[in-house]
Write a protein that holds these residues in place. Structure first.
Motif, PDB file in Angstrom:
ATOM      1  N   GLY A  93       0.392  -1.263  -0.302  1.00 26.68           N
ATOM      2  CA  GLY A  93      -0.085  -0.111  -0.226  1.00 26.68           C
ATOM      3  C   GLY A  93       0.834   1.445   0.101  1.00 26.68           C
ATOM      4  N   VAL A  94       2.073   1.148   0.185  1.00 25.17           N
ATOM      5  CA  VAL A  94       3.186   2.580   0.024  1.00 25.17           C
ATOM      6  C   VAL A  94       2.822   3.116  -0.915  1.00 25.17           C
ATOM      7  CG1 VAL A  94       5.638   2.817   0.255  1.00 25.17           C
ATOM      8  CG2 VAL A  94       4.477   1.784   2.351  1.00 25.17           C
ATOM      9  N   GLY A  95       2.852   2.524  -2.240  1.00 17.98           N
ATOM     10  CA  GLY A  95       2.409   3.413  -3.183  1.00 17.98           C
ATOM     11  C   GLY A  95       3.802   2.783  -3.882  1.00 17.98           C
ATOM     12  N   ASN A  96       3.367   3.058  -5.725  1.00 20.20           N
ATOM     13  CA  ASN A  96       4.844   2.836  -6.711  1.00 20.20           C
ATOM     14  C   ASN A  96       5.763   3.434  -7.174  1.00 20.20           C
ATOM     15  OD1 ASN A  96       6.006   1.022  -8.896  1.00 20.20           O
ATOM     16  ND2 ASN A  96       4.812   2.338 -10.742  1.00 20.20           N
ATOM     17  N   LEU A  97       5.635   4.931  -6.297  1.00 18.89           N
ATOM     18  CA  LEU A  97       6.148   6.138  -6.429  1.00 18.89           C
ATOM     19  C   LEU A  97       7.648   5.808  -5.618  1.00 18.89           C
ATOM     20  CD1 LEU A  97       6.968   8.866  -7.925  1.00 18.89           C
ATOM     21  CD2 LEU A  97       5.236  10.054  -6.386  1.00 18.89           C
ATOM     22  N   GLN A  98       6.727   6.109  -4.047  1.00 19.12           N
ATOM     23  CA  GLN A  98       8.202   6.010  -3.715  1.00 19.12           C
ATOM     24  C   GLN A  98       8.513   4.420  -3.683  1.00 19.12           C
ATOM     25  OE1 GLN A  98       7.491   7.319  -0.261  1.00 19.12           O
ATOM     26  NE2 GLN A  98       9.798   5.875   0.409  1.00 19.12           N
ATOM     27  N   LEU A  99       8.133   3.327  -4.308  1.00 15.05           N
ATOM     28  CA  LEU A  99       8.876   2.185  -4.189  1.00 15.05           C
ATOM     29  C   LEU A  99       9.795   2.310  -5.054  1.00 15.05           C
ATOM     30  CD1 LEU A  99       9.054  -0.755  -4.088  1.00 15.05           C
ATOM     31  CD2 LEU A  99       7.762  -1.210  -5.882  1.00 15.05           C
ATOM     32  N   GLN A 100       9.356   3.459  -6.276  1.00 22.73           N
ATOM     33  CA  GLN A 100      10.486   4.251  -7.297  1.00 22.73           C
ATOM     34  C   GLN A 100      11.897   4.782  -6.576  1.00 22.73           C
ATOM     35  OE1 GLN A 100       8.566   6.147  -9.936  1.00 22.73           O
ATOM     36  NE2 GLN A 100       7.390   3.928 -10.899  1.00 22.73           N
ATOM     37  N   LEU A 101      10.796   5.393  -5.482  1.00 18.80           N
ATOM     38  CA  LEU A 101      12.234   6.162  -4.687  1.00 18.80           C
ATOM     39  C   LEU A 101      13.843   5.461  -4.132  1.00 18.80           C
ATOM     40  CD1 LEU A 101      13.304   8.981  -4.042  1.00 18.80           C
ATOM     41  CD2 LEU A 101      11.097   8.770  -2.372  1.00 18.80           C
ATOM     42  N   GLU A 102      12.825   4.753  -3.623  1.00 23.93           N
ATOM     43  CA  GLU A 102      13.731   3.730  -2.419  1.00 23.93           C
ATOM     44  C   GLU A 102      14.764   2.874  -3.307  1.00 23.93           C
ATOM     45  OE1 GLU A 102      12.524   1.735   0.339  1.00 23.93           O
ATOM     46  OE2 GLU A 102      11.528   3.555   1.331  1.00 23.93           O
ATOM     47  N   HIS A 103      13.724   2.470  -4.659  1.00 21.21           N
ATOM     48  CA  HIS A 103      15.089   1.405  -5.671  1.00 21.21           C
ATOM     49  C   HIS A 103      15.853   2.082  -5.403  1.00 21.21           C
ATOM     50  CE1 HIS A 103      16.399  -1.427  -8.000  1.00 21.21           C
ATOM     51  NE2 HIS A 103      15.981  -1.855  -9.003  1.00 21.21           N
ATOM     52  N   LEU A 104      15.624   3.970  -6.438  1.00 23.07           N
ATOM     53  CA  LEU A 104      16.623   4.469  -7.307  1.00 23.07           C
ATOM     54  C   LEU A 104      17.979   5.222  -5.848  1.00 23.07           C
ATOM     55  CD1 LEU A 104      18.331   6.125  -9.283  1.00 23.07           C
ATOM     56  CD2 LEU A 104      16.253   8.168  -9.100  1.00 23.07           C
ATOM     57  N   THR A 105      17.629   5.592  -4.608  1.00 22.71           N
ATOM     58  CA  THR A 105      18.167   5.456  -3.934  1.00 22.71           C
ATOM     59  C   THR A 105      18.800   4.417  -4.021  1.00 22.71           C
ATOM     60  OG1 THR A 105      16.483   6.465  -2.786  1.00 22.71           O
ATOM     61  CG2 THR A 105      18.588   6.067  -1.180  1.00 22.71           C
ATOM     62  N   LEU A 106      18.658   3.207  -3.321  1.00 22.80           N
ATOM     63  CA  LEU A 106      19.740   2.680  -3.307  1.00 22.80           C
ATOM     64  C   LEU A 106      20.708   2.140  -4.557  1.00 22.80           C
ATOM     65  CD1 LEU A 106      20.263  -0.129  -2.019  1.00 22.80           C
ATOM     66  CD2 LEU A 106      18.583  -1.749  -3.223  1.00 22.80           C
ATOM     67  N   LYS A 107      19.641   2.230  -5.631  1.00 19.12           N
ATOM     68  CA  LYS A 107      21.005   2.439  -7.389  1.00 19.12           C
ATOM     69  C   LYS A 107      22.245   2.866  -6.675  1.00 19.12           C
ATOM     70  CE  LYS A 107      21.159   2.684 -11.694  1.00 19.12           C
ATOM     71  NZ  LYS A 107      20.111   3.581 -13.040  1.00 19.12           N
ATOM     72  N   LEU A 108      22.053   4.668  -6.288  1.00 14.76           N
ATOM     73  CA  LEU A 108      22.508   5.978  -6.559  1.00 14.76           C
ATOM     74  C   LEU A 108      23.466   5.207  -5.355  1.00 14.76           C
ATOM     75  CD1 LEU A 108      20.809   8.256  -7.241  1.00 14.76           C
ATOM     76  CD2 LEU A 108      22.474   6.925  -9.141  1.00 14.76           C
ATOM     77  N   GLU A 109      23.380   4.803  -4.201  1.00 18.43           N
ATOM     78  CA  GLU A 109      23.855   4.255  -3.006  1.00 18.43           C
ATOM     79  C   GLU A 109      25.239   3.218  -2.995  1.00 18.43           C
ATOM     80  OE1 GLU A 109      22.102   2.344   0.627  1.00 18.43           O
ATOM     81  OE2 GLU A 109      22.141   4.663   1.513  1.00 18.43           O
ATOM     82  N   GLN A 110      24.750   2.319  -3.921  1.00 24.09           N
ATOM     83  CA  GLN A 110      25.660   1.391  -4.152  1.00 24.09           C
ATOM     84  C   GLN A 110      26.941   1.496  -5.211  1.00 24.09           C
ATOM     85  OE1 GLN A 110      23.129  -1.692  -5.993  1.00 24.09           O
ATOM     86  NE2 GLN A 110      22.720  -2.577  -3.491  1.00 24.09           N
TER      87      GLN A 110
END
Length: 188
Positions: free
Chosen positions: A50-67
């Motif tokens: 229920g968090v939403g796709n936009l939040q999921l995309q944000l966290e995925h991008l954050t993880l990618k850039l962090e790595q």
């Protein structure tokens, strides 16, 4: 009743949200665990349902850039104690521009301010923000650049979380200060 085995490693985003019986949305990729001949999903991001796709995309991008190391403390640049030339990428119509002018004039009265007007919301915002950053970086002897907008929903601030904008900030010649959102808001 079908199921898919999942594996999630310690450094994956969202693992702190896992508990027995919790309902989640998982992102990852399919992999064959050859030792047992099992198809499994390697999870790299978990969100409560229920968090939403936009939040999921944000966290995925954050993880990618962090790595990739974009957020390493060693990459942060120091700010000048007394900036002479400060560029601001924001909307000239918003309260943020007024607030920045007021604070800079009070704290650093001899500082020159340069506005690079940009849309801060909507489909045209990301390319305009990048254009504003590029223009400010071409201004001679720019000490600091401020990227700014007021608060809003995650959707309102979406442009500041787009990968090309983040990469433009990262590659800026001048150090960049993010003044996006309120204290409770989150942007990359």
């Amino acid at each position: 009743d079908n199921s898919l085995r999942c594996v999630m490693f310690r450094n994956s985003a969202g693992n702190e949200r896992l508990s027995d019986g919790s309902l989640v949305v998982a992102h990852g990729y399919l992999s064959m665990y050859r030792a047992r001949g099992i198809l499994q999903m390697v999870v790299d991001l978990v969100q409560p349902e229920g968090v939403g796709n936009l939040q999921l995309q944000l966290e995925h991008l954050t993880l990618k850039l962090e790595q990739e190391g974009l957020f390493e403390p060693s990459r942060k640049r120091s700010l000048p104690k007394f900036p002479r030339r400060v560029g601001v990428a924001t909307s000239p119509a918003g309260a943020v521009w007024h607030d920045i002018k007021t604070v800079i004039r009070r704290r650093f009265p001899v500082t020159e301010l340069f506005l690079a007007p940009t849309t801060v919301q909507g489909s045209e915002a990301a390319p305009e923000i990048i254009g504003a950053l590029n223009a400010l970086n071409q201004t001679p002897e720019m000490d600091v650049i401020i990227v700014a907008r007021g608060g809003g929903s995650l959707e309102d601030m979406r442009a500041f979380n787009e990968e090309p904008v983040i990469r433009a900030i990262f590659s800026s010649k001048a150090p960049v200060i993010s003044a996006v959102g309120h204290e409770t808001d989150h942007t990359i």
